[in-house]
Design a protein around this motif. Structure first.
Motif, PDB file in Angstrom:
ATOM      1  N   THR A  89      48.511  42.275  25.145  1.00 33.10           N
ATOM      2  CA  THR A  89      47.636  43.822  25.590  1.00 33.10           C
ATOM      3  C   THR A  89      46.337  43.453  25.428  1.00 33.10           C
ATOM      4  O   THR A  89      45.249  44.121  26.299  1.00 33.10           O
ATOM      5  N   ALA A  90      45.752  43.051  24.427  1.00 34.13           N
ATOM      6  CA  ALA A  90      44.282  42.105  24.052  1.00 34.13           C
ATOM      7  C   ALA A  90      43.653  41.897  25.098  1.00 34.13           C
ATOM      8  O   ALA A  90      42.704  41.623  25.653  1.00 34.13           O
ATOM      9  N   LEU A  91      45.013  40.586  25.012  1.00 36.18           N
ATOM     10  CA  LEU A  91      43.790  39.355  25.874  1.00 36.18           C
ATOM     11  C   LEU A  91      44.154  40.065  27.541  1.00 36.18           C
ATOM     12  O   LEU A  91      43.063  39.642  28.397  1.00 36.18           O
ATOM     13  N   GLY A  92      44.864  40.302  27.610  1.00 32.38           N
ATOM     14  CA  GLY A  92      45.310  41.344  29.326  1.00 32.38           C
ATOM     15  C   GLY A  92      44.171  41.787  29.728  1.00 32.38           C
ATOM     16  O   GLY A  92      43.750  41.696  30.727  1.00 32.38           O
ATOM     17  N   LEU A  93      43.766  42.933  28.753  1.00 40.03           N
ATOM     18  CA  LEU A  93      42.928  43.520  29.141  1.00 40.03           C
ATOM     19  C   LEU A  93      41.572  42.779  29.771  1.00 40.03           C
ATOM     20  O   LEU A  93      40.841  43.158  30.076  1.00 40.03           O
ATOM     21  N   VAL A  94      41.371  41.751  28.699  1.00 39.17           N
ATOM     22  CA  VAL A  94      40.114  41.069  29.099  1.00 39.17           C
ATOM     23  C   VAL A  94      40.374  39.985  30.033  1.00 39.17           C
ATOM     24  O   VAL A  94      39.295  40.318  31.140  1.00 39.17           O
ATOM     25  N   VAL A  95      41.099  39.339  29.637  1.00 41.05           N
ATOM     26  CA  VAL A  95      41.439  38.306  31.322  1.00 41.05           C
ATOM     27  C   VAL A  95      41.818  39.283  32.523  1.00 41.05           C
ATOM     28  O   VAL A  95      41.244  39.056  33.861  1.00 41.05           O
ATOM     29  N   ASN A  96      42.792  40.231  32.792  1.00 43.46           N
ATOM     30  CA  ASN A  96      42.794  40.767  34.440  1.00 43.46           C
ATOM     31  C   ASN A  96      41.059  41.910  34.064  1.00 43.46           C
ATOM     32  O   ASN A  96      41.096  42.025  35.831  1.00 43.46           O
ATOM     33  N   SER A  97      41.459  42.432  33.302  1.00 42.60           N
ATOM     34  CA  SER A  97      39.685  43.786  34.066  1.00 42.60           C
ATOM     35  C   SER A  97      38.349  42.534  34.169  1.00 42.60           C
ATOM     36  O   SER A  97      38.252  42.294  35.753  1.00 42.60           O
ATOM     37  N   MET A  98      38.906  41.337  33.433  1.00 50.32           N
ATOM     38  CA  MET A  98      37.698  39.946  33.953  1.00 50.32           C
ATOM     39  C   MET A  98      37.709  39.622  35.724  1.00 50.32           C
ATOM     40  O   MET A  98      37.027  39.915  36.693  1.00 50.32           O
ATOM     41  N   CYS A  99      38.882  39.317  36.111  1.00 48.79           N
ATOM     42  CA  CYS A  99      38.865  39.107  37.097  1.00 48.79           C
ATOM     43  C   CYS A  99      39.331  40.087  38.375  1.00 48.79           C
ATOM     44  O   CYS A  99      39.370  39.709  39.241  1.00 48.79           O
ATOM     45  N   GLY A 100      39.845  41.623  37.398  1.00 50.22           N
ATOM     46  CA  GLY A 100      39.400  42.843  38.867  1.00 50.22           C
ATOM     47  C   GLY A 100      38.243  42.895  39.016  1.00 50.22           C
ATOM     48  O   GLY A 100      38.157  43.193  39.878  1.00 50.22           O
ATOM     49  N   TYR A 101      37.269  42.766  37.853  1.00 49.08           N
ATOM     50  CA  TYR A 101      35.744  42.863  38.407  1.00 49.08           C
ATOM     51  C   TYR A 101      35.411  42.181  39.721  1.00 49.08           C
ATOM     52  O   TYR A 101      34.829  42.554  39.779  1.00 49.08           O
ATOM     53  N   GLN A 179      40.979  48.104  41.998  1.00 51.52           N
ATOM     54  CA  GLN A 179      40.596  49.160  42.691  1.00 51.52           C
ATOM     55  C   GLN A 179      39.540  50.168  42.170  1.00 51.52           C
ATOM     56  O   GLN A 179      39.060  50.434  43.059  1.00 51.52           O
ATOM     57  N   TYR A 180      40.447  49.889  41.090  1.00 53.34           N
ATOM     58  CA  TYR A 180      39.311  51.261  39.854  1.00 53.34           C
ATOM     59  C   TYR A 180      37.990  50.585  39.765  1.00 53.34           C
ATOM     60  O   TYR A 180      37.032  51.850  39.950  1.00 53.34           O
ATOM     61  N   PHE A 181      37.511  49.386  40.320  1.00 47.93           N
ATOM     62  CA  PHE A 181      36.247  49.075  39.873  1.00 47.93           C
ATOM     63  C   PHE A 181      35.218  49.326  41.207  1.00 47.93           C
ATOM     64  O   PHE A 181      34.556  49.467  41.925  1.00 47.93           O
ATOM     65  N   LEU A 200      28.073  39.923  32.115  1.00 47.25           N
ATOM     66  CA  LEU A 200      29.222  40.691  31.091  1.00 47.25           C
ATOM     67  C   LEU A 200      29.318  42.122  30.163  1.00 47.25           C
ATOM     68  O   LEU A 200      29.884  42.814  29.801  1.00 47.25           O
ATOM     69  N   ARG A 201      27.380  42.650  30.871  1.00 52.29           N
ATOM     70  CA  ARG A 201      27.293  43.846  29.483  1.00 52.29           C
ATOM     71  C   ARG A 201      27.124  44.774  30.935  1.00 52.29           C
ATOM     72  O   ARG A 201      27.752  46.251  29.837  1.00 52.29           O
ATOM     73  N   HIS A 207      33.781  48.822  29.908  1.00 50.87           N
ATOM     74  CA  HIS A 207      35.652  49.532  29.436  1.00 50.87           C
ATOM     75  C   HIS A 207      35.328  50.699  28.464  1.00 50.87           C
ATOM     76  O   HIS A 207      35.930  51.697  28.522  1.00 50.87           O
ATOM     77  N   ARG A 208      33.510  50.211  28.122  1.00 46.93           N
ATOM     78  CA  ARG A 208      32.971  51.783  27.054  1.00 46.93           C
ATOM     79  C   ARG A 208      33.606  53.028  27.667  1.00 46.93           C
ATOM     80  O   ARG A 208      34.299  54.235  27.505  1.00 46.93           O
TER      81      ARG A 208
END
Lengths: 303, 317
Positions: A89-101, A179-181, A200-201, A207-208
Motif C-alpha cells: 500500500t505505502a509503496l503503491g501510493l508513492v509510485v502510482n501517484s507519481m506516475c499518475g501525476y 483522472q483525479y489530478f 515533488l512538493r 496528498h495532504r
C-alpha cells in the motif's frame, strides 16, 4: 392525499419483508460460523438439525480460539500479512501517484505511449501473466548480504520481496490518480510554482489536501494582496467535475453553504469524507466576495 | 505574468527562508526531466511485472518450455493450441464449465445486485443495517467463505438440514459438492452470495446519481412505479450497467479460488475451470509452454467478451 398517508405504514412494512428474507440468506452462514466457533465438533453436528445451529448454546468454550495460537504460528502469519499489506500500500501510493501525476500534469516525451500502455494493461487479467511471472521471479537478481559484503543473488522465490514488489504498480490505481489530478484546476499548481514549490512538493501538497496546500504556501504576512487570478483559486477548486453532478436534494442556499464549508479549518475537503460529498452543488463564481472574507478568517486561522 | 510575480515576490520578500522561487513553467526541459523521473518507477515496474510477463507468456505459448528442465525450450509452433483444442478433453470441459458459470452468474449476480440496490435505496429506517448485512460477505475473504460453504454443503451439513426442515423431513440430503450434477450449481450459489454485495454498491451509486426531479416529473405524468423503473431508472442506469456487466463477466471467467478450495475441479472434471487448468498445467504439472498457451486463449476470450459487451451496450445515438 389522505389515502397515501394512511397507506404509507402498511407499505413500509411490506418493504421490509423481502429485505429481511434476503438479510437472513446473507447472514446465516456467518452467524453459523460465529456460533460454531464456540462449540466442539460434537456439539456442532448435534445442533445441525435445529435452530440451535445458529445459537451459542450447549457446551461452549473459547478452546477453538486458543487452538489457533497452538496449532499455527498465528502471530507470525498476522505479522507477515500486515507487513506485506503495509509495504504494497505505502509503496503503491508513492509510485502510482507519481506516475499518475506525471501522466496528468506534466509534459514529457512518451507520455501518450505510456498512458496507452497503462490503459492496455487494464484489460489484462492477472491470471494470464502468472505462469511467466513465476518463471521471471525465480531468476531475478537481488543484492543480498553475506555478512557485511554485498553479494549478487538470483531468485526471488520464498522471499518477502516477491510478495511485495510485483504488486506495487497497479494500472488501475495509476489511471484513477491521473483522472483525479486532471480534475484539479491548473491554476492551483501555478500558484504553488510561483511560491517556489517544486514538482515533488506540489505533489506532496496534493496528498495532504489540495486546498490547504495552496493556502499554506500563500501565508505570507508581508505580501498583502495577491494578483487576481490567485485570489480566485479556492473557488476554482469547485470546478472539479465530480462535484458538478446534479444536486439530489434540490439546490442548497449557496451563500450559506459557502460559509459553512469555508469556515472550517480543514478547508473544503471536509466534505469529501461524507457519504454525499460528491453531490453537493458547486460554488458558482458569484459567491466570490463572501468567500474571500471567509477564507482569511477560516482557512488561515487555527481551529 | 507568472515570471513578473515571482520576481517581485523574490525582491520584496527580502531573502525568504526556503528554496528560491523556481520558474519551472517556462523551463520545459526541466519539466521533461521531472515528468520522466516521476513516471519512471511506475513504468519500470509495469514493464517488468505486467507487460514483460504478458509478452513472455505470448512467446512461451509457442514453445515446449517446462518450469524445471535440463533442455532449453524449443519453438513448437501451434502445437500447444492444437493440443488444447483437439486432444485435451479436460480443457474442453473446463472451457464449457467456465462459459456456463459466466452465463448463469452474470445475469443472476447483476440482477440480484440491482434488486438489492433498489431495496436499500428506499427511504426506510435501518437501511444502513441492511446495506451492511448484504455487503458483509464481500469483506470476508473468499478462502474463508469457500471453506465455510464446503462445510455447509456436506451431507450432514447445514444446507441439507435446512432443506429437510423446510420440507418436513422429505428431503433425503446429499453431498452437494460430491455430485457432478450439483457441484457447479452449489458453487454458483455460493459465488453469488459472496459477490453480489459489491455490485449492489455499484448499482446504488448509479441509482443515487439520478435526480429526484426526474421521478417527480414522471409521477406528474401519471406513470406507474413499474413504468418509472422501466423508462426512467433503467435507461439512466446504462453507464452503470456496462461497468457491472463487464466486471462480473471478467470475474466470472476468472473463477478459481472457490473451485480450488471446494472441489479441486472434481468430481470428474465437472467444476474444472480455465484458470484452474492454467494453474494445474503451468505449475503442478510444470508444463509452462502449455499453461501459457491456455493463458493466451483465456485472455482472447475475456477480451472478446468485453468488446462484444461494450458494443452491445453502446449508446445507439
Amino acid at each position: 392525499m389522505a389515502a397515501t398517508i394512511i397507506k404509507a405504514p402498511a407499505k413500509r412494512m411490506w418493504a421490509y419483508a423481502p429485505m429481511t428474507v434476503l438479510a437472513l440468506f446473507f447472514l446465516f452462514p456467518i452467524v453459523f460460523m460465529v456460533a460454531a466457533s464456540l462449540k466442539t465438533d460434537h456439539q456442532i453436528f448435534a445442533d445441525m438439525n435445529s435452530v440451535k445451529a445458529f445459537l451459542p448454546v450447549g457446551e461452549l468454550s473459547l478452546d477453538n480460539y486458543a487452538a489457533v495460537f497452538d496449532r499455527v504460528p498465528f502471530w507470525r502469519f498476522l505479522g507477515n500479512t500486515l507487513f506485506v499489506t503495509f509495504m504494497v500500500t505505502a509503496l503503491g501510493l508513492v509510485v502510482n501517484s507519481m506516475c499518475g501525476y506525471a501522466l496528468a500534469r506534466m509534459r514529457w516525451k512518451g507520455r501518450g505511449l505510456v498512458f496507452g500502455l497503462v490503459i492496455a494493461t487494464l484489460v489484462l487479467p492477472f491470471d494470464t501473466t502468472i505462469v511467466p511471472m513465476v518463471y521471471l521471479v525465480a531468476n531475478l537478481p537481488w543484492i543480498g548480504f553475506d555478512g557485511p559484503t554485498p553479494v549478487l543473488e538470483f531468485g526471488w522465490l520464498n522471499t518477502y520481496r516477491v510478495q511485495i514488489v510485483p504488486f506495487i504498480v497497479n494500472a488501475f490505481s495509476i489511471f484513477l490518480f491521473a483522472q483525479y489530478f486532471k480534475s484539479l484546476p491548473k491554476g492551483l499548481e501555478e500558484a504553488a510554482a510561483i511560491d517556489g514549490a517544486g514538482w515533488l512538493r506540489t505533489l506532496l501538497a496534493h496528498h495532504r489536501s489540495p486546498l490547504q496546500a495552496r493556502v499554506r504556501h500563500r501565508r505570507d504576512p508581508d505580501r498583502g494582496h495577491l494578483p487576481g487570478h490567485l485570489e480566485r483559486l479556492p473557488v476554482a477548486a469547485h470546478d472539479r467535475p465530480e462535484r458538478r453532478a446534479a444536486p439530489r436534494h434540490g439546490r442548497r442556499p449557496v451563500l450559506l453553504l459557502a460559509r459553512h464549508r469555508l469556515g472550517r479549518g480543514d478547508g473544503l475537503h471536509h466534505h469529501d469524507h461524507r457519504a454525499d460529498g460528491g453531490r453537493l452543488p458547486r460554488l458558482p463564481a458569484r459567491v466570490h466576495p463572501v468567500h474571500r472574507r471567509r477564507r482569511h478568517e477560516g482557512l488561515n486561522s487555527p481551529h | 505574468m507568472a515570471t513578473t510575480v515571482a520576481e517581485r515576490t523574490a525582491t520584496t520578500a527580502a531573502a525568504p527562508p526556503g528554496p528560491p522561487p523556481r520558474r519551472r513553467r517556462s523551463h520545459s526541459r526541466a519539466e521533461q526531466r521531472a515528468g520522466a523521473a516521476f513516471a519512471v518507477p511506475g513504468i519500470v515496474l509495469l514493464l517488468v511485472f505486467v507487460i514483460g510477463p504478458a509478452v513472455v507468456s505470448l512467446v512461451l505459448a509457442f514453445t515446449n518450455a517446462r518450469l524445471i528442465s535440463p533442455t532449453p525450450p524449443e519453438f513448437v509452433g501451434l502445437e500447444n493450441f492444437q493440443r488444447a483444442f483437439t486432444e485435451d478433453a479436460t480443457f474442453h470441459r473446463s472451457l464449457l464449465n467456465t462459459l456456463l458459470f459466466a452465463a448463469v452468474v452474470v445475469p443472476l449476480q447483476g440482477g440480484l445486485g440491482l434488486v438489492l440496490a433498489l431495496l436499500v435505496n428506499q427511504n426506510l429506517a435501518g437501511r444502513n443495517v441492511f446495506r451492511t448485512i448484504f455487503f458483509l460477505p464481500v469483506i470476508t475473504s473468499m478462502v474463508v467463505v469457500s471453506l465455510l460453504w464446503r462445510f455447509l454443503y456436506q451431507e450432514d451439513g447445514l444446507v441439507n438440514a435446512a432443506l429437510s426442515m423446510l420440507t418436513g423431513g422429505a428431503w433425503a440430503g446429499q453431498a452437494w459438492l460430491a455430485n457432478p450434477s450439483t457441484a457447479m450449481g452449489a458453487i454458483v450459489v455460493m459465488s453469488v452470495w459472496q459477490g453480489v454485495g459489491f455490485h449492489m454498491i455499484i448499482w446504488l451509486a448509479g441509482l443515487q446519481t439520478i435526480p429526484e426531479e426526474v421521478y417527480e416529473a414522471g409521477a406528474l405524468d401519471g406513470t406507474t412505479p413499474w413504468q418509472r423503473f422501466r423508462h426512467l431508472t433503467l435507461p439512466l442506469l446504462k453507464p452503470t450497467s456496462v461497468f457491472v456487466l463487464i466486471t462480473i463477466t471478467i470475474a466470472a471467467m476468472s473463477l478459481f479460488v472457490q473451485v480450488n478450495i471446494m472441489t479441486g475441479g472434481g468430481p470428474v472434471g465437472s467444476t474444472s475451470t480455465l484458470v484452474l487448468q492454467i494453474v494445474q498445467k503451468g505449475f503442478q504439472q510444470q508444463q509452462m509452454g502449455y499453461g501459457a498457451a491456455l493463458s493466451l486463449i483465456f485472455f482472447c476470450i475475456v477480451l472478446a467478451l468485453a468488446l462484444v459487451q461494450r458494443r452491445l451496450t453502446r449508446d445507439k445515438d
